[in-house]
Enzyme design. Structure first.
Site, PDB file in Angstrom:
ATOM      1  N   HIS A   1       0.860  -1.180   0.000  1.00  7.85           N
ATOM      2  CA  HIS A   1       0.000   0.000   0.000  1.00  7.85           C
ATOM      3  C   HIS A   1       0.897   1.232   0.000  1.00  7.85           C
ATOM      4  O   HIS A   1       2.040   1.189   0.478  1.00  7.85           O
ATOM      5  CB  HIS A   1      -0.885   0.055   1.246  1.00  7.85           C
TER       6      HIS A   1
ATOM      7  N   ALA B   1      -0.958   1.811  -7.902  1.00  4.34           N
ATOM      8  CA  ALA B   1       0.106   2.160  -8.839  1.00  4.34           C
ATOM      9  C   ALA B   1       0.977   0.931  -9.083  1.00  4.34           C
ATOM     10  O   ALA B   1       1.164   0.106  -8.184  1.00  4.34           O
ATOM     11  CB  ALA B   1       0.953   3.314  -8.298  1.00  4.34           C
TER      12      ALA B   1
ATOM     13  N   PHE C   1       3.198  -3.598  -6.884  1.00  2.00           N
ATOM     14  CA  PHE C   1       1.815  -3.127  -6.960  1.00  2.00           C
ATOM     15  C   PHE C   1       1.473  -2.458  -5.643  1.00  2.00           C
ATOM     16  O   PHE C   1       1.447  -3.088  -4.591  1.00  2.00           O
ATOM     17  CB  PHE C   1       0.868  -4.296  -7.230  1.00  2.00           C
ATOM     18  N   GLU C   2       1.236  -1.158  -5.703  1.00  2.00           N
ATOM     19  CA  GLU C   2       0.963  -0.337  -4.517  1.00  2.00           C
ATOM     20  C   GLU C   2      -0.497   0.099  -4.537  1.00  2.00           C
ATOM     21  O   GLU C   2      -0.913   0.887  -5.379  1.00  2.00           O
ATOM     22  CB  GLU C   2       1.865   0.903  -4.510  1.00  2.00           C
ATOM     23  N   MET C   3      -1.280  -0.384  -3.577  1.00  2.00           N
ATOM     24  CA  MET C   3      -2.675   0.011  -3.493  1.00  2.00           C
ATOM     25  C   MET C   3      -2.828   1.253  -2.606  1.00  2.00           C
ATOM     26  O   MET C   3      -1.968   1.554  -1.795  1.00  2.00           O
ATOM     27  CB  MET C   3      -3.520  -1.146  -2.953  1.00  2.00           C
TER      28      MET C   3
END
Length: 348
Positions: A205, A220, A286-288
């Protein structure tokens, strides 16, 4: 790639078609409620470490194709678990890592839902054609707030705080080169050096303040470094990003950007860089949006967004597994990376 990718016709139901129960969507394009001291944040709704272990052990008994392995211990002595689906050693292998940072908990929530679904017929065709390795709650001490330093002014209520660093105050996602911590050593010695891994997705995140096209992003994506990665490995990294983008961007709440942050400069201690460089693994970060606890309000997102963010994690994990299993990963168009805007920061 180390192995030939198998080509099959998938007959399972797509995730969007019902693999995950529908959840209420909080606005569109990633715009969930900001915390800012007035939204509810409660860690008691998240799996504790013990609850996660109970869940994994239950699934291990239920699922014939699942194997549960302990790969090491955290600083505080918690077992680190590796969930394995390894039907054919000749199949390509993907590694998923969740919650390297302890305050980024919906990555683990998503991985547990994904594991549960792998025991159903809804993922038919995947396990026969791709090997899956999943490490949920990599930083269990941080996830439980069981650390050797004080946690003050954190946003969440509940039975514990969640914190980014491990019990020794080390950022585990900056330790993949030096390997000073037991968690990092366990990953490298008992996973990365023991299995031929072709792909890796590192789920995180980020802060809640990032935007694209003047809308908050739902997440992202970020490939391995072009100057420190073999060309074919970089191509695989970009293909992973294409699989995730194609699965999430069309959703009404999906709004993905190119990641920008302090990790953008090359550092071999960061997994998306170091693992691609050292092990020739095609990696995707993968950054939430939004963490689940933090001392900085702008990092945290109200828990009304938990549903769609957890669903987003499951879709991301499922989409790359399917693309690798049916060989379509090789056909993914990576040119979208050239036009994918880098997210921008909207000051609070």
């Amino acid at each position: 790639m180390k192995k030939q990718l198998a080509t099959i016709a998938l007959s399972g139901t797509l995730l969007a078609g019902g693999m995950v129960a529908e959840v209420p969507i909080v606005q569109a394009a990633g715009n969930g409620p900001d915390y800012q001291g007035h939204e509810t944040i409660n860690t008691s709704i998240l799996h504790t470490y013990s609850e996660m272990v109970d869940f994994l052990e239950t699934q291990d008994k239920k699922q014939a194709n699942m194997e549960l392995e302990v790969i090491g211990q955290t600083v505080k002595g918690r077992d680190m678990h590796l969930v394995k689906y390894m039907q054919n050693s000749d199949n390509p292998t993907i590694l998923y890592i969740t919650q390297q940072h302890g305050d980024e908990a919906l990555t683990t929530e998503g991985s547990l839902e994904f594991i549960k679904q792998l025991g159903t017929g809804k993922t038919k065709g995947i396990l026969e054609n791709v090997n899956l390795l999943i490490i949920p709650m990599y930083n269990a001490d941080g996830a439980m707030g069981d650390v050797n330093y004080e946690l003050e002014d954190y946003a969440a209520k509940g039975d514990r705080h969640l914190t980014r660093l491990n019990a020794n105050g080390v950022d585990l996602n900056r330790d993949h080169d030096a390997k000073t911590q037991p968690e990092t050593q366990a990953l490298h010695e008992n996973v990365l050096q023991q299995y031929e891994i072709d792909y890796m997705m590192d789920l995180h995140h980020q802060g809640a303040q990032w935007i694209k096209d003047d809308k908050y992003v739902s997440g992202a994506i970020f490939p391995s470094h072009p100057d420190h990665t073999a060309p074919e490995v970089l191509e695989g990294s970009k293909q992973l990003g294409a699989a995730v983008y194609d699965a999430i961007e069309p959703k009404g709440w999906g709004h993905l950007a190119n990641y920008a942050g302090k990790g953008s400069a090359f550092d071999n201690g960061i997994s998306v860089y170091g693992l691609a460089h050292d092990y020739d693994i095609s990696t995707l970060l993968f950054e939430m949006r939004g963490t689940q606890d933090n001392a900085n309000d702008f990092e945290v997102l109200g828990q009304k967004s938990n549903g769609y963010l957890t669903k987003q994690a499951v879709i991301a994990m499922d989409s790359v597994a399917r693309a690798i299993a049916d060989g379509s990963i090789q056909e993914k168009d990576v040119s979208f990376w050239d036009d994918l805007p880098v997210q921008e920061e909207r000051p609070y």
